[in-house]
Design a protein around this motif. Sequence first.
Motif, short mmCIF file in Angstrom:
data_model
loop_
_atom_site.label_atom_id
_atom_site.label_comp_id
_atom_site.label_asym_id
_atom_site.label_seq_id
_atom_site.Cartn_x
_atom_site.Cartn_y
_atom_site.Cartn_z
N VAL A 250 0.84 -1.20 0.00
CA VAL A 250 0.00 0.00 0.00
C VAL A 250 0.87 1.25 0.00
N ASN A 251 0.31 2.30 -0.51
CA ASN A 251 0.92 3.62 -0.47
C ASN A 251 1.35 3.94 0.97
N PRO A 252 2.60 4.35 1.20
CA PRO A 252 3.08 4.64 2.57
C PRO A 252 2.21 5.63 3.33
N LYS A 253 1.50 6.48 2.61
CA LYS A 253 0.66 7.47 3.29
C LYS A 253 -0.45 6.80 4.11
N PHE A 254 -0.94 5.65 3.62
CA PHE A 254 -1.99 4.95 4.35
C PHE A 254 -1.47 4.40 5.66
N LEU A 255 -0.23 3.94 5.66
CA LEU A 255 0.37 3.44 6.90
C LEU A 255 0.59 4.58 7.89
N ASP A 337 -9.00 10.39 -4.18
CA ASP A 337 -7.87 9.59 -3.72
C ASP A 337 -8.24 9.04 -2.35
N HIS A 338 -7.99 7.75 -2.14
CA HIS A 338 -8.39 7.10 -0.89
C HIS A 338 -7.66 7.67 0.33
N SER A 339 -6.55 8.35 0.11
CA SER A 339 -5.82 8.94 1.23
C SER A 339 -6.35 10.34 1.59
N ASP A 340 -7.35 10.81 0.88
CA ASP A 340 -7.95 12.13 1.16
C ASP A 340 -8.46 12.17 2.60
N PRO A 341 -8.27 13.30 3.29
CA PRO A 341 -8.72 13.41 4.70
C PRO A 341 -10.19 13.08 4.92
N MET A 368 -5.09 1.91 7.21
CA MET A 368 -5.54 3.10 7.93
C MET A 368 -6.19 2.75 9.26
N GLY A 369 -6.19 1.46 9.62
CA GLY A 369 -6.70 1.05 10.93
C GLY A 369 -8.18 0.80 10.99
N LYS A 370 -8.84 0.72 9.84
CA LYS A 370 -10.28 0.52 9.81
C LYS A 370 -10.66 -0.95 9.91
N ILE A 371 -11.92 -1.20 10.24
CA ILE A 371 -12.47 -2.55 10.18
C ILE A 371 -12.98 -2.78 8.77
N VAL A 372 -12.62 -3.90 8.20
CA VAL A 372 -13.06 -4.25 6.85
C VAL A 372 -14.02 -5.43 6.93
N VAL A 373 -15.17 -5.29 6.30
CA VAL A 373 -16.14 -6.39 6.19
C VAL A 373 -16.14 -6.84 4.74
N CYS A 374 -15.74 -8.08 4.50
CA CYS A 374 -15.64 -8.57 3.13
C CYS A 374 -16.05 -10.04 3.06
N ALA A 375 -16.33 -10.51 1.85
CA ALA A 375 -16.80 -11.87 1.65
C ALA A 375 -15.69 -12.89 1.91
N ASN A 376 -16.09 -14.05 2.39
CA ASN A 376 -15.15 -15.16 2.56
C ASN A 376 -14.89 -15.75 1.18
N HIS A 377 -13.89 -15.20 0.51
CA HIS A 377 -13.64 -15.48 -0.91
C HIS A 377 -12.13 -15.54 -1.11
N PRO A 378 -11.65 -16.33 -2.08
CA PRO A 378 -10.19 -16.43 -2.29
C PRO A 378 -9.49 -15.09 -2.49
N SER A 379 -10.19 -14.10 -3.04
CA SER A 379 -9.58 -12.79 -3.25
C SER A 379 -9.23 -12.09 -1.95
N ASN A 380 -9.84 -12.54 -0.84
CA ASN A 380 -9.60 -11.91 0.46
C ASN A 380 -8.75 -12.77 1.40
N ASP A 381 -8.20 -13.87 0.89
CA ASP A 381 -7.42 -14.76 1.75
C ASP A 381 -6.24 -14.06 2.41
N PHE A 382 -5.55 -13.20 1.67
CA PHE A 382 -4.39 -12.49 2.23
C PHE A 382 -4.78 -11.64 3.43
N PHE A 383 -5.99 -11.07 3.41
CA PHE A 383 -6.41 -10.12 4.45
C PHE A 383 -6.86 -10.81 5.73
N LYS A 384 -7.10 -12.11 5.68
CA LYS A 384 -7.62 -12.81 6.86
C LYS A 384 -6.63 -12.84 8.02
#
Length: 562
Positions: A250-255, A337-341, A368-384
């Motif tokens: 991710v863009n360092p700004k998000f971290l 831009d997703h990093s917008d205030p 950015m420290g948010k809670i993410v709600v996403c489907a139990n799907h192979p595309s989201n395996d890394f985020f688990k």
Amino acid sequence: MSAYLQLPCFTSFLNRRFDAAVEFSSQSSYPKGFLHKNPEILSLMDRKQQHIAIFTTASLPWLTGTAVNPLFRAAYLAKDGERRVTLVIPWLSLIDQKQVYPGNITFASPKEQEAYVRWWLEDRTGFTSTFDTRFYPGKFAADKKSILAVGDITEIIPDEEADIAVLEEPEHLTWFHHGKRWKVKFRFVVGIVHTNYLEYVKREKNDRLQAFLLEFVNSWLARVHCHKVIRLSAATQEYPNSIVCNVHGVNPKFLEIGEKKMEQQQNGNKAFTKGAYYIGRMVWSKGYEELLGLLDIYHKELAGLEMDLYGNGEDFDQIQRAATKLKLVVRVYPGRDHSDPIFHDYKVFLNPSTTDVVCTATAEALAMGKIVVCANHPSNDFFKQFPNCRTYDGRNGFVEATLKALAEEPAQPTDAQTHQLSWESATERFLQVAELVGDVVTKRSKSPSRHLESESLNSKRIIEDAFGYLHYVASGFETSRRALGAIPGSLQPDEQLCKELGLVTELGKGHCHRPNGSWFGSVLVLVGSVIGVLFVKSVTLKLSVNARVGSNKHALLRLHLA
């Protein structure tokens, strides 16, 4: 002059950075070992410094994944000075720029666009990037909502510099490629699969037959042009010589945003004051259909939920009208831009999309420290692996996960978890799975089946060459190209593109002269290609059966010898 050139921050950047000469360290050395199954690739060890050319299918200011992620990859691969890196991006004529780039941003020359790209990148990374930038001619295909290459873009890199190629979206870059095979031009070719094209075809065109044929073509084009394929997640189709690994960061700004939010939490302050939101390209297939459908069905269970949607895209007006008909409060805004205030204070990122391979916005929200709600799907395996990722199964699961996320405060990730989201970590993973580092060389083990394996390998190589030749011939006629879905006039760059890129002067190969082919010859080529594809499929099946039979025979032989 483009509007962005009048920005003081951009002018300052030009004065400080863009006039500086880019030098590559002559002290860097090529890794002693190169892990790959093909022996001819090991000749790379003799080189003093790698040259990695990254080809991608989009460029800023289009804030799409294939524009942003390859840009960061180039910056972080070049950061330590151990390798030379060139980023090769598409150049569009002014007419296409107006269709693709947001905010009425256009460029009069490639140098102007390069300046913008470097300014945008340095503003986010905080360091001056030392990679080279080159442009290839491209055209925007409105029906595919994508940029397609024009002409043989392998020629952008001179033969004497052709070392390692990274194809961001290898299938996209080779569908209509008519020119030198990538594996012939470059010593080693790595493909990175970004997009689940099969899912889009099934959803948007409802054509399972076309999806079946596309799957076959994608697989064989990857075999013909790539030594290795990296799939960002298991959500994509299978590819030969492939491995699943998320090599994006991710863009360092998000971290940085996430660090500030964690400090607020540790100091006992309320870090998140807004509810739920979603950001993504505003087309129905990017999760909006699922999201609005769930909000419509479960409006009673989710009573009181207010949802904000952000994005630009072809379906913006339709999605906005559909949102106004819901019984919940759903506001639709143009993309930012997703990093917008404006996004910093949202607590929950709702993303029910299952068409992504790996969703960049999901990674950014977690950073950015948010809670993410996403489907139990192979595309989201890394985020688990992250505590703030809440996956759900089924519609009822979505409601339960959403209500729980809204009621709780985000967990504070560890330093190790945060590092996993960074581009430093993504670059380490890329170099490892692409087999571009290390001292280990794969040794072939001896076995009674070695002769059979050799015959099978040779047969597959013959079929690979045959398919590559058929594709080359079919892609060489305007009529057959158009029948296969290419943009009219994309076999060679037109004079305007040549003039803007200086192709004739720089390469001296007469790119502006388009070869002529008769329509009858094109039809014959097209028919022959279809027959050839069917032949390849039948022979491949036969080889697979023979290999299994041979394997069983040798298994019995080994058992007998034991």
